[in-house]
Design a protein around this motif. Structure first.
Motif: not given
Length: 124
Positions: A4-10, A77-83, A85-91
């Motif tokens: 359960a991790q989205v994106g990539f962090g540096i 969640i390692n993506q910028r401003n996840p809110w 894309h909130h509908a996708d993340i919530k689902a």
């Protein structure tokens, strides 16, 4: 459920992660908490919640968000401003709602977490 991790962090930001954050991540930009449908900005130490269709950034949540941060599930969640894309993340992460089986930094004995961020007034 470790996937359960989205994106990539540096980089590494373990020291910025709160003691109620999930174990196993050396970099976490945001946590999404499906139980209350709120994000937490790890580096800014702020919650991001929706109020009347506006995303609010604040150091604390309103009293109506009465929940236990230590027992609720957090999705990294390692993506910028996840809110945005909130509908996708919530689902996508609705399946984690109600899960209480995630280890917290507070309970970890790994030396990586020895300097975690402790929120003022935290009772743990």
């Amino acid at each position: 459920m470790a996937d359960a991790q989205v994106g990539f962090g540096i980089g590494v930001n373990i020291g910025n992660q709160p003691e109620w954050g999930p174990v196993g991540y050396h970099n976490a930009r945001y946590y999404y908490m499906p139980d209350i449908d709120v994000y937490y900005d790890v580096n800014a130490h702020q919650y991001v919640y929706n109020e009347n269709n506006v995303w609010i950034h604040a150091g604390t949540l309103p009293p109506s968000y009465n929940f236990d941060r230590y027992k609720s599930y957090k999705v990294v969640i390692n993506q910028r401003n996840p809110w945005e894309h909130h509908a996708d993340i919530k689902a996508r992460y609705a399946v984690y709602k109600g899960h209480t089986d995630q280890r917290n930094i507070h309970d970890a004995h790994d030396y990586h977490y020895r300097n975690h961020w402790k929120e003022a007034g935290d009772k743990h």
